[in-house]
Motif scaffolding. Structure first.
Motif, PDB file in Angstrom:
ATOM      1  N   GLU A  69       0.822  -1.224   0.000  1.00  0.00           N
ATOM      2  CA  GLU A  69       0.000   0.000   0.000  1.00  0.00           C
ATOM      3  C   GLU A  69       0.850   1.265   0.000  1.00  0.00           C
ATOM      4  N   GLY A  70       2.163   1.110   0.103  1.00  0.00           N
ATOM      5  CA  GLY A  70       3.044   2.283   0.167  1.00  0.00           C
ATOM      6  C   GLY A  70       3.270   2.757   1.589  1.00  0.00           C
ATOM      7  N   ARG A  71       2.951   1.918   2.565  1.00  0.00           N
ATOM      8  CA  ARG A  71       3.154   2.302   3.977  1.00  0.00           C
ATOM      9  C   ARG A  71       4.625   2.118   4.362  1.00  0.00           C
ATOM     10  N   THR A  72       5.147   3.069   5.110  1.00  0.00           N
ATOM     11  CA  THR A  72       6.549   2.994   5.508  1.00  0.00           C
ATOM     12  C   THR A  72       6.741   1.916   6.573  1.00  0.00           C
ATOM     13  N   TYR A  73       7.957   1.470   6.696  1.00  0.00           N
ATOM     14  CA  TYR A  73       8.269   0.287   7.513  1.00  0.00           C
ATOM     15  C   TYR A  73       8.058   0.522   9.010  1.00  0.00           C
ATOM     16  N   HIS A  74       8.458   1.675   9.519  1.00  0.00           N
ATOM     17  CA  HIS A  74       8.387   1.884  10.977  1.00  0.00           C
ATOM     18  C   HIS A  74       7.186   2.705  11.409  1.00  0.00           C
ATOM     19  N   LEU A  75       6.839   3.740  10.627  1.00  0.00           N
ATOM     20  CA  LEU A  75       5.706   4.578  11.031  1.00  0.00           C
ATOM     21  C   LEU A  75       4.380   4.036  10.502  1.00  0.00           C
ATOM     22  N   GLY A  76       4.438   3.252   9.424  1.00  0.00           N
ATOM     23  CA  GLY A  76       3.237   2.580   8.921  1.00  0.00           C
ATOM     24  C   GLY A  76       2.221   3.507   8.291  1.00  0.00           C
ATOM     25  N   THR A  77       2.637   4.689   7.866  1.00  0.00           N
ATOM     26  CA  THR A  77       1.699   5.589   7.194  1.00  0.00           C
ATOM     27  C   THR A  77       2.031   5.670   5.711  1.00  0.00           C
ATOM     28  N   LYS A  78       1.047   6.137   4.942  1.00  0.00           N
ATOM     29  CA  LYS A  78       1.248   6.255   3.496  1.00  0.00           C
ATOM     30  C   LYS A  78       0.799   7.647   3.056  1.00  0.00           C
ATOM     31  N   GLU A  79       1.054   7.941   1.794  1.00  0.00           N
ATOM     32  CA  GLU A  79       0.718   9.257   1.271  1.00  0.00           C
ATOM     33  C   GLU A  79      -0.773   9.546   1.471  1.00  0.00           C
ATOM     34  N   GLY A  80      -1.084  10.752   1.887  1.00  0.00           N
ATOM     35  CA  GLY A  80      -2.475  11.144   2.112  1.00  0.00           C
ATOM     36  C   GLY A  80      -2.863  11.097   3.582  1.00  0.00           C
ATOM     37  N   GLU A  81      -2.064  10.384   4.392  1.00  0.00           N
ATOM     38  CA  GLU A  81      -2.405  10.244   5.814  1.00  0.00           C
ATOM     39  C   GLU A  81      -1.639  11.218   6.709  1.00  0.00           C
ATOM     40  N   VAL A  82      -0.628  11.857   6.160  1.00  0.00           N
ATOM     41  CA  VAL A  82       0.220  12.753   6.965  1.00  0.00           C
ATOM     42  C   VAL A  82       0.212  14.138   6.326  1.00  0.00           C
ATOM     43  N   ALA A 105      10.068  16.782  -8.309  1.00  0.00           N
ATOM     44  CA  ALA A 105       9.917  17.046  -9.742  1.00  0.00           C
ATOM     45  C   ALA A 105       8.509  17.548 -10.040  1.00  0.00           C
ATOM     46  N   THR A 106       8.354  18.330 -11.104  1.00  0.00           N
ATOM     47  CA  THR A 106       7.046  18.889 -11.460  1.00  0.00           C
ATOM     48  C   THR A 106       6.040  17.777 -11.732  1.00  0.00           C
ATOM     49  N   ALA A 107       6.508  16.657 -12.276  1.00  0.00           N
ATOM     50  CA  ALA A 107       5.604  15.550 -12.595  1.00  0.00           C
ATOM     51  C   ALA A 107       4.856  15.072 -11.352  1.00  0.00           C
ATOM     52  N   ASP A 108       5.528  15.090 -10.195  1.00  0.00           N
ATOM     53  CA  ASP A 108       4.878  14.647  -8.958  1.00  0.00           C
ATOM     54  C   ASP A 108       3.695  15.535  -8.614  1.00  0.00           C
ATOM     55  N   ILE A 109       3.861  16.849  -8.814  1.00  0.00           N
ATOM     56  CA  ILE A 109       2.780  17.783  -8.505  1.00  0.00           C
ATOM     57  C   ILE A 109       1.609  17.534  -9.454  1.00  0.00           C
ATOM     58  N   ALA A 110       1.907  17.252 -10.729  1.00  0.00           N
ATOM     59  CA  ALA A 110       0.846  16.994 -11.695  1.00  0.00           C
ATOM     60  C   ALA A 110      -0.013  15.809 -11.275  1.00  0.00           C
ATOM     61  N   GLU A 111       0.623  14.840 -10.573  1.00  0.00           N
ATOM     62  CA  GLU A 111      -0.118  13.640 -10.149  1.00  0.00           C
ATOM     63  C   GLU A 111      -0.925  13.868  -8.873  1.00  0.00           C
ATOM     64  N   GLU A 112      -0.783  15.039  -8.249  1.00  0.00           N
ATOM     65  CA  GLU A 112      -1.288  15.239  -6.895  1.00  0.00           C
ATOM     66  C   GLU A 112      -2.763  14.904  -6.746  1.00  0.00           C
ATOM     67  N   ARG A 113      -3.569  15.176  -7.763  1.00  0.00           N
ATOM     68  CA  ARG A 113      -5.006  14.951  -7.626  1.00  0.00           C
ATOM     69  C   ARG A 113      -5.337  13.490  -7.365  1.00  0.00           C
ATOM     70  N   ALA A 114      -4.423  12.612  -7.684  1.00  0.00           N
ATOM     71  CA  ALA A 114      -4.680  11.178  -7.487  1.00  0.00           C
ATOM     72  C   ALA A 114      -4.615  10.788  -6.008  1.00  0.00           C
ATOM     73  N   VAL A 115      -4.029  11.630  -5.153  1.00  0.00           N
ATOM     74  CA  VAL A 115      -3.878  11.270  -3.734  1.00  0.00           C
ATOM     75  C   VAL A 115      -5.183  11.526  -2.993  1.00  0.00           C
ATOM     76  N   GLN A 116      -5.614  10.540  -2.226  1.00  0.00           N
ATOM     77  CA  GLN A 116      -6.801  10.723  -1.388  1.00  0.00           C
ATOM     78  C   GLN A 116      -6.316  11.147   0.006  1.00  0.00           C
ATOM     79  N   TYR A 117      -6.560  12.399   0.371  1.00  0.00           N
ATOM     80  CA  TYR A 117      -6.093  12.884   1.671  1.00  0.00           C
ATOM     81  C   TYR A 117      -7.133  12.575   2.745  1.00  0.00           C
ATOM     82  N   VAL A 118      -6.658  12.136   3.918  1.00  0.00           N
ATOM     83  CA  VAL A 118      -7.610  11.774   4.981  1.00  0.00           C
ATOM     84  C   VAL A 118      -8.372  12.992   5.496  1.00  0.00           C
ATOM     85  N   TRP A 119      -7.829  14.191   5.284  1.00  0.00           N
ATOM     86  CA  TRP A 119      -8.517  15.385   5.804  1.00  0.00           C
ATOM     87  C   TRP A 119      -9.523  15.944   4.814  1.00  0.00           C
ATOM     88  N   ASP A 120      -9.614  15.385   3.610  1.00  0.00           N
ATOM     89  CA  ASP A 120     -10.594  15.870   2.617  1.00  0.00           C
ATOM     90  C   ASP A 120     -11.983  15.366   2.957  1.00  0.00           C
TER      91      ASP A 120
END
Ligand code: R1P
Ligand code: URA
Length: 402
Positions: free
Chosen positions: A73-86, A387-402
């Motif tokens: 799911e893309g969760r980090t090894y020690h903190l266990g969170t993924k993009e959109g949760e922090v 990189a600019t490409a990362d920002i272009a993809e931003e809409r794909a992230v589901q943020y927990v605060w949305d």
């Protein structure tokens, strides 16, 4: 020079208590039986079914990439969170209890929603919500520089754009004017203090060499001798090849914008007389590298605090994580702004320790100042290294605060 900002109005303690009652933290059960039928609960003889001692068969993700492990799911090894949760604005605190307490300061979640909570398998707790409308995360970082390293690097990996991180901890007050209960802000940055084991290794090897050669020890203080009478390597330094038992790293700066905002907000909350700005020192031990003495170990640290103050007259606080935070921020290619602030829990010059019942109120005060600062500091949506490409993809992230 120690500095203190102008006094401004403080939020009454009662208001904080009311807020805390209205928005009580969601406390996670200490150890909950798993709902996954594949899991099994092991209860040893001394345990009770309500408090199982170990849970087996739960949370066994597959990690890829030994260089920077994340699960499917893309969760980090020690903190266990993924993009959109922090959130990009993070309040890093030592204990889980402090994280839960300060989460009561966050905006009440929208109807039908809750604050995001995740406790990782390693015990890191992340709580994400909003403060004054702005997304923020509170992360319990536990103790010591290696844990701060996990928190900064793994959060950096799952957050887009520039970040601001404020550590709110507890510390020892090294010298006046810092006193018990004050908020000590590392506006002048932080030095790092590390016990150098090579000092004792060299002492031991020289001592055995001298014995082999039939000579007397040069200073009468072999590696296993008493700590009494030894300053920071004064008497032992010559015997250990001129090495000192404690290595002190040069100061690393704090973010000046955060320093200005945090001192202003802290003074608003507790009054300027209770806020001290200066240099912090982060040690790799609560004991030896902070100059705490005893007879069980040969620590050679009796002169350590005196030497630190002589070398750094603006030193105010002594704790265990801020140096790592500031060092990583400095090396983050401009993508992290950071600072540390601590409640003075101990007066090292008088040997007094804060009455623990007073700590919660001070944590709320410091947390309020830190959260207000976090939501005020301007951040670039795009971190310099992204990189600019990362920002272009931003809409794909589901943020927990949305
Ligand atoms: C030691 O008791 C711990 O307290 C301080 C030190 O830095 C160390 O982590 O900070 P916290 O209260 O944030 O844990
Ligand atoms: N935390 C520390 O690391 N040192 C102190 O003296 C108090 C709290």
């Amino acid at each position: 020079m120690l500095t203190a900002p102008a006094r401004t109005s403080a939020r009454p303690a009662g208001a904080n208590a009311d807020l805390a009652k209205r928005n009580a933290p969601v406390l996670m059960p200490a150890c909950k039986a798993p709902s996954d039928p594949r899991s099994s609960t092991v209860v040893r003889a001394q345990g009770t079914p309500e408090l199982p001692i170990a849970v087996i068969g739960r949370h066994k993700p597959t990690y890829k990439n030994a260089n920077f492990p994340t699960d499917a799911e893309g969760r980090t090894y020690h903190l266990g969170t993924k993009e959109g949760e922090v959130a990009p604005r993070i309040l890093s605190v030592g204990s889980v209890g402090r994280a839960q307490l300060l989460s009561t300061l966050l905006d009440p979640p929208a109807a039908g929603k809750t604050l995001f909570h995740r406790t990782s398998s390693r015990g890191f707790l992340t709580i994400t919500g909003r403060y004054e409308g702005e997304p923020v995360s509170i992360v319990s970082t536990h103790m010591g520089m290696p844990n701060m390293d996990f928190v900064v690097r793994e959060n950096r990996a799952v957050v887009r754009g520039q970040m601001a991180i404020i550590r709110l901890g507890t510390c020892g007050a090294v010298q006046r004017p810092a006193k018990l209960g004050d908020l000590l802000i590392a506006s002048h940055g932080s030095i790092g203090i590390r016990r150098d084991p090579d000092y004792w290794t060299l002492l031991d090897s020289e001592s055995s060499l001298e014995h082999t050669n039939g000579h007397k020890q040069s200073n009468g203080s072999g590696g296993n001798g008493s700590a009494n009478g030894h300053a920071n390597g004064h008497s032992g330094a010559a015997a250990a090849g001129g090495r000192k038992p404690y290595a002190v790293a040069l100061p690393v700066p704090a973010d000046p914008q955060l320093a200005a905002l945090l001192s202003e907000e802290a003074a608003r909350v507790v009054g300027a007389a209770r806020v001290v700005q200066g240099l912090n020192a982060s040690a790799d031990s609560f004991y030896s590298s902070q100059g705490r003495t005893g007879t069980d170990f040969d620590d050679r640290n009796e002169g350590l605090l005196g030497e630190l103050v002589a070398e750094h007259p603006d030193l105010v606080s002594l704790e265990m994580e801020t140096f790592q935070l500031l060092d990583l921020a400095r090396c983050s290619r401009g993508s992290i702004k950071a600072i540390g602030m601590c409640v003075a829990l101990a007066e090292r010059y008088s040997n007094a320790f804060l009455e623990y019942s007073k700590l919660e109120e001070l944590e709320i005060a410091g947390g309020t100042a830190a959260l207000r600062t976090l939501v005020r500091v301007p951040l670039d949506r795009q971190a310099p290294a992204v990189a600019t490409a990362d920002i272009a993809e931003e809409r794909a992230v589901q943020y927990v605060w949305d």
